[in-house]
Design a protein around this motif. Structure first.
Motif, PDB file in Angstrom:
ATOM      1  N   ARG A 110       0.847  -1.204   0.000  1.00  0.00           N
ATOM      2  CA  ARG A 110       0.000   0.000   0.000  1.00  0.00           C
ATOM      3  C   ARG A 110       0.879   1.249   0.000  1.00  0.00           C
ATOM      4  O   ARG A 110       0.661   2.183  -0.770  1.00  0.00           O
ATOM      5  CB  ARG A 110      -0.915  -0.007   1.230  1.00  0.00           C
ATOM      6  N   LEU A 111       1.902   1.240   0.850  1.00  0.00           N
ATOM      7  CA  LEU A 111       2.793   2.403   0.945  1.00  0.00           C
ATOM      8  C   LEU A 111       3.591   2.602  -0.345  1.00  0.00           C
ATOM      9  O   LEU A 111       3.884   3.726  -0.729  1.00  0.00           O
ATOM     10  CB  LEU A 111       3.744   2.249   2.144  1.00  0.00           C
ATOM     11  N   GLU A 112       3.913   1.495  -1.018  1.00  0.00           N
ATOM     12  CA  GLU A 112       4.653   1.601  -2.285  1.00  0.00           C
ATOM     13  C   GLU A 112       3.738   1.959  -3.453  1.00  0.00           C
ATOM     14  O   GLU A 112       4.196   2.079  -4.584  1.00  0.00           O
ATOM     15  CB  GLU A 112       5.367   0.268  -2.590  1.00  0.00           C
ATOM     16  N   GLY A 113       2.447   2.062  -3.187  1.00  0.00           N
ATOM     17  CA  GLY A 113       1.512   2.439  -4.242  1.00  0.00           C
ATOM     18  C   GLY A 113       1.084   1.280  -5.121  1.00  0.00           C
ATOM     19  O   GLY A 113       0.414   1.474  -6.136  1.00  0.00           O
ATOM     20  N   LYS A 114       1.454   0.044  -4.740  1.00  0.00           N
ATOM     21  CA  LYS A 114       1.040  -1.112  -5.539  1.00  0.00           C
ATOM     22  C   LYS A 114      -0.410  -1.495  -5.271  1.00  0.00           C
ATOM     23  O   LYS A 114      -1.007  -2.237  -6.040  1.00  0.00           O
ATOM     24  CB  LYS A 114       1.928  -2.314  -5.228  1.00  0.00           C
ATOM     25  N   LEU A 115      -0.936  -1.054  -4.150  1.00  0.00           N
ATOM     26  CA  LEU A 115      -2.347  -1.286  -3.837  1.00  0.00           C
ATOM     27  C   LEU A 115      -3.033   0.069  -3.745  1.00  0.00           C
ATOM     28  O   LEU A 115      -2.517   0.985  -3.096  1.00  0.00           O
ATOM     29  CB  LEU A 115      -2.493  -1.986  -2.479  1.00  0.00           C
TER      30      LEU A 115
ATOM     31  N   GLN B 209     -11.683   5.815  11.317  1.00  0.00           N
ATOM     32  CA  GLN B 209     -12.840   6.439  11.956  1.00  0.00           C
ATOM     33  C   GLN B 209     -12.783   7.947  11.804  1.00  0.00           C
ATOM     34  O   GLN B 209     -12.032   8.466  10.992  1.00  0.00           O
ATOM     35  CB  GLN B 209     -12.907   6.013  13.433  1.00  0.00           C
ATOM     36  N   LEU B 210     -13.579   8.648  12.593  1.00  0.00           N
ATOM     37  CA  LEU B 210     -13.678  10.099  12.443  1.00  0.00           C
ATOM     38  C   LEU B 210     -12.349  10.800  12.676  1.00  0.00           C
ATOM     39  O   LEU B 210     -11.963  11.688  11.937  1.00  0.00           O
ATOM     40  CB  LEU B 210     -14.707  10.649  13.446  1.00  0.00           C
ATOM     41  N   HIS B 211     -11.645  10.394  13.757  1.00  0.00           N
ATOM     42  CA  HIS B 211     -10.458  11.148  14.150  1.00  0.00           C
ATOM     43  C   HIS B 211      -9.170  10.366  13.969  1.00  0.00           C
ATOM     44  O   HIS B 211      -8.093  10.934  13.972  1.00  0.00           O
ATOM     45  CB  HIS B 211     -10.566  11.563  15.622  1.00  0.00           C
ATOM     46  N   ALA B 212      -9.273   9.051  13.860  1.00  0.00           N
ATOM     47  CA  ALA B 212      -8.057   8.236  13.858  1.00  0.00           C
ATOM     48  C   ALA B 212      -8.419   6.830  13.359  1.00  0.00           C
ATOM     49  O   ALA B 212      -9.583   6.555  13.072  1.00  0.00           O
ATOM     50  CB  ALA B 212      -7.487   8.142  15.274  1.00  0.00           C
ATOM     51  N   TYR B 213      -7.417   5.969  13.275  1.00  0.00           N
ATOM     52  CA  TYR B 213      -7.705   4.561  13.002  1.00  0.00           C
ATOM     53  C   TYR B 213      -8.208   3.902  14.278  1.00  0.00           C
ATOM     54  O   TYR B 213      -7.819   4.270  15.388  1.00  0.00           O
ATOM     55  CB  TYR B 213      -6.456   3.838  12.504  1.00  0.00           C
ATOM     56  N   MET B 214      -9.090   2.912  14.083  1.00  0.00           N
ATOM     57  CA  MET B 214      -9.570   2.116  15.200  1.00  0.00           C
ATOM     58  C   MET B 214      -9.152   0.675  14.929  1.00  0.00           C
ATOM     59  O   MET B 214      -9.282   0.201  13.803  1.00  0.00           O
ATOM     60  CB  MET B 214     -11.093   2.232  15.300  1.00  0.00           C
TER      61      MET B 214
ATOM     62  N   LEU C 276      -1.696   4.340  12.049  1.00  0.00           N
ATOM     63  CA  LEU C 276      -1.550   3.298  11.028  1.00  0.00           C
ATOM     64  C   LEU C 276      -0.165   2.653  11.105  1.00  0.00           C
ATOM     65  O   LEU C 276      -0.022   1.437  11.004  1.00  0.00           O
ATOM     66  CB  LEU C 276      -1.797   3.888   9.631  1.00  0.00           C
ATOM     67  N   GLU C 277       0.848   3.478  11.333  1.00  0.00           N
ATOM     68  CA  GLU C 277       2.216   2.933  11.327  1.00  0.00           C
ATOM     69  C   GLU C 277       2.472   2.003  12.515  1.00  0.00           C
ATOM     70  O   GLU C 277       3.419   1.228  12.500  1.00  0.00           O
ATOM     71  CB  GLU C 277       3.266   4.049  11.255  1.00  0.00           C
ATOM     72  N   ASP C 278       1.631   2.066  13.548  1.00  0.00           N
ATOM     73  CA  ASP C 278       1.794   1.158  14.698  1.00  0.00           C
ATOM     74  C   ASP C 278       1.052  -0.171  14.515  1.00  0.00           C
ATOM     75  O   ASP C 278       1.259  -1.106  15.290  1.00  0.00           O
ATOM     76  CB  ASP C 278       1.255   1.808  15.987  1.00  0.00           C
ATOM     77  N   ALA C 279       0.154  -0.232  13.516  1.00  0.00           N
ATOM     78  CA  ALA C 279      -0.779  -1.365  13.452  1.00  0.00           C
ATOM     79  C   ALA C 279      -0.064  -2.719  13.397  1.00  0.00           C
ATOM     80  O   ALA C 279      -0.408  -3.640  14.149  1.00  0.00           O
ATOM     81  CB  ALA C 279      -1.719  -1.200  12.264  1.00  0.00           C
ATOM     82  N   ALA C 280       0.936  -2.845  12.528  1.00  0.00           N
ATOM     83  CA  ALA C 280       1.610  -4.146  12.401  1.00  0.00           C
ATOM     84  C   ALA C 280       2.323  -4.514  13.704  1.00  0.00           C
ATOM     85  O   ALA C 280       2.362  -5.687  14.089  1.00  0.00           O
ATOM     86  CB  ALA C 280       2.585  -4.125  11.229  1.00  0.00           C
TER      87      ALA C 280
END
Lengths: 158, 543
Positions: free
Chosen positions: B26-31, B48-53, B98-102
């Protein structure tokens, strides 16, 4: 003669079969039912794959079209055909993306003709995603595909 | 409870790596975002409205203290110090980067947890009775069957792009504490006349904008055909569920449009076909899973409590449930302190609950669909010590199944779909009823609040339901009465025109007054409503 609506051998990016690729006009499911010599057919999401059951012996290629990757009806179509004994090429065509490859393979697809060609490395990784699997599906059916993968349940109770 | 074997662990690890790779592409733009969205959703990540959930799966609501403590740590490390327990017996974090999700998924994997299939058009986390394996009134522990279905439904190759999301619930008691018949598939484990265990299938229930109670389509599926039958139900849905309109895509619409008889006929036909296909895991697998759920070693002890402390007694009477062993109870930890946000707990509170589970409940906890936490096996002799610690941590609210124990969705404070706020309403109602002392008089009264028509707050199933809507840019609240998610399942009916935020609080007050005036004997609010009907309530509201 019905119009050829299928992909060509050149469109096939991945194929897991050793036989020659069928090079015959691909027709709609309706045309396939009417036309006694058709050997290649294309299933749309709204088609009932079971309509083809009387003709499985003469078919060498079934294309299953995914107009959108989010429409999952083609996965059921593929499994039904394999469960009914279809051994010819089962080709996923259309909006076929990296992240659907492993599940499609499990459902019995053995050829892939994506509308937009996929990155080869990403695809190789995707096909190898699952070292083991929970459910019985086409890849765990020993007698057909011959690669004799076993489910976790079988491994646990061997 | 169930423990991963190396195979289960490898599956989750493989999924974490797969998601890392997807995020990279996704970050490389392939998705594209459209291509990435269903992938991140199937890993529990919403925008969500203010952030990722991030929504973390708690299969059938059961977890151990190590897992619970890890959930508390994640709240502190990656969120703003809170976790939110949901009606899906899950936990959500509302302030994720988002960057913390993994990294969070990797932290979860270390304690045999994940966020797999907590969203997306796939089979979701399987829910169950929060008192499973502990309660006096079940025929058998339903969780081994839920675990069997968890494994079957995880990464299912055929059912990952269904017309819409798919929720399964498994219970094994005639008392329904899990809203079983409001699921896409409700499975009730039963015994037949020959005393054999099997499954009763209810298909096509749900809430949302078109609420339906699932009809029973099979009264007994033998245990060695359970997965095959579920597969047949899903295959018919995957092939024929509507895909032209996402609001008509749930299986309840298919069952409704085909009719129960025709849907059942198609399922039975597919089932007959699938029986020859080797879909079913052998019963040895069910036996292997069931061993993980064997009872802890219960000891005889005190069977009653010292009733000299009225606060303690109130909590015991309200918040404990009868156990199958007479020296134990299941203790409900309310996450509904007066004026609090239903289902919220701080990282520290989550760790305290984890520690108490270890100390008092054989290391086990449950999440309830009513957004509370259960310690399933507490010695009656330990109850006072447990309550003292809970009370000190602001976890001792004695309000289970009262009006203060309401369900509320996150609403417009967090959710991108919401039309109206639900949380302030929940807070104000609990403060008001607590202050007036009316909570006690009202007894069992299930209030459920949704901030939009998607009904995450289960308002259709509330004895009193509140639905927030947007009326020309102003938040407006519809009141409904007479719903139930229990074994006496029913859908609530709207009283009439909606109210402002202040107005709906007054309206709740008025309908509870009607109940108190008209109540006969031991009737609950719901019983009185069913006996006298809507009219007296309408008269009080609009007359």
């Amino acid at each position: 003669m019905a119009e050829d609506i299928g992909t060509s051998p050149d469109d096939v990016q991945f194929r897991f079969r050793d036989d020659e690729m069928a090079d015959h006009a691909t027709v709609t499911v309706d045309a396939c039912c009417d036309q006694t010599n058709a050997t290649a057919v294309r299933i749309e999401p709204s088609d009932d794959a079971r309509v083809l059951l009387p003709f499985l012996d003469r078919l060498a290629l079934v294309e299953v079209n995914f107009p959108s990757f989010a429409d999952g009806r083609g996965y059921s179509a593929a499994r039904i055909l394999r469960e009914e004994g279809y051994t010819g090429e089962l080709r996923a065509v259309g909006d076929v993306l990296i992240d659907q490859l492993s599940h499609m393979r499990r459902c019995g697809f053995d050829a892939f003709a994506p509308t937009s060609p996929l990155d080869e490395d990403d695809a190789a990784r995707a096909f190898a995603t699952w070292e083991n699997v929970y459910q019985h599906a086409e890849d765990t059916r020993q007698s057909r595909l011959g690669n004799a993968r076993r489910t976790l349940v079988e491994l646990r109770h061997e | 409870m169930y423990q991963y074997d190396p195979y289960d662990q490898a599956m989750v690890d493989a999924r974490v790596e797969e998601f890392r790779d997807q995020a990279r592409r996704r970050l490389e733009g392939k998705l594209t975002e459209d291509q990435f969205k269903p992938l991140r959703l199937m890993n529990g990540l919403y925008l969500q409205l203010h952030a990722y959930m991030l929504r973390v799966a708690i299969p059938y609501g059961t977890l151990n203290s190590r897992q619970m403590a890890a959930l508390g740590d994640i709240a502190d490390k990656y969120d703003r110090g809170y976790g939110h327990f949901t009606t899906r017996q899950n936990i959500q974090y509302n302030w994720i980067k988002l960057e913390d999700a993994a990294d969070i998924l990797a932290d979860l994997a270390k304690v045999e947890m994940h966020a797999i299939q907590t969203s997306g058009n796939c089979i979701r986390n399987i829910s169950s009775d929060h008192f499973a394996g502990a309660t006096y009134d079940e025929i058998i522990d339903p969780r081994p069957y839920a675990e069997l279905m968890r494994q079957w439904s995880s990464f299912h190759p055929e059912f990952t792009y269904l017309p819409r999301k798919f929720k399964i619930c498994v219970i094994a008691s005639d008392r329904d504490r899990a809203a079983m018949r409001l699921h896409d598939i409700g499975v009730q484990i039963v015994k037949n006349e020959a005393d054999e265990v099997g499954a009763r299938f209810f298909v096509g229930g749900g809430m949302g904008r078109t609420p339906m109670v699932a009809p029973m389509i099979r009264d007994f599926v033998p245990l060695d055909q359970l997965i095959t039958y579920a597969e047949a139900c899903l295959r018919v849905y995957n092939r024929y569920g509507r895909r032209d309109n996402k609001y008509k895509a749930r299986i309840k619409i298919l069952v409704h449009e085909l009719g129960k008889e025709e849907y059942t006929r198609q399922v039975e036909e597919e089932f007959a076909h699938l029986l020859d296909q080797g879909v079913e895991p052998p019963l040895e697998e069910l036996a292997r899973i069931a061993e993980h759920f064997s009872d802890p070693t219960f000891e005889d002890g005190a069977k009653t409590v010292d009733r000299s402390d009225p606060d303690f007694v109130l909590w015991v009477d309200r918040n404990t449930h009868r156990h199958k062993h007479d020296s134990y109870v299941s203790a409900v930890i309310s996450l509904k302190p007066v004026g609090g946000i239903p289902g919220d707990a701080t990282g520290e509170q989550i760790r305290i609950m984890a520690r108490l589970a270890k100390q008092y409940s054989f290391d086990e906890l449950r999440i309830m669909h009513t957004q509370n936490v259960v310690l399933p096996h507490v010695k009656i002799a330990d109850l006072h010590a447990l309550w003292t610690e809970l009370d000190a941590a602001d976890l001792g609210a004695p309000n289970m199944d009262t009006i203060e124990d309401m369900i509320a969705c996150p609403g417009l404070d967090y959710c991108a779909l919401a039309n109206a706020r639900s949380l302030p309403l929940a807070q104000r109602i609990s403060e008001r009823f607590d202050a007036s002392g009316k909570t006690e008089k009202l007894g069992e009264l299930k209030l459920k609040i949704s901030g939009c028509i998607n009904a995450c707050g289960h308002h259709h199933a509330g004895h009193i339901g509140i639905l927030g809507v947007d009326k020309k840019g102003v938040e407006n609240y519809q009141l409904s009465l007479g719903g139930s998610e229990a074994e006496d399942v029913s859908l609530a009916k709207i009283t009439g025109p909606g109210f402002t935020e202040d107005g709906v609080i007054e309206a709740v007050e008025k309908v509870t007054d009607v109940y108190l005036e008209r109540k006969e004997g031991e009737e609950r609010f719901l019983d009185t409503y069913r006996r006298i009907g809507m009219e007296p309530f309408k008269e009080a509201l609009y007359g």
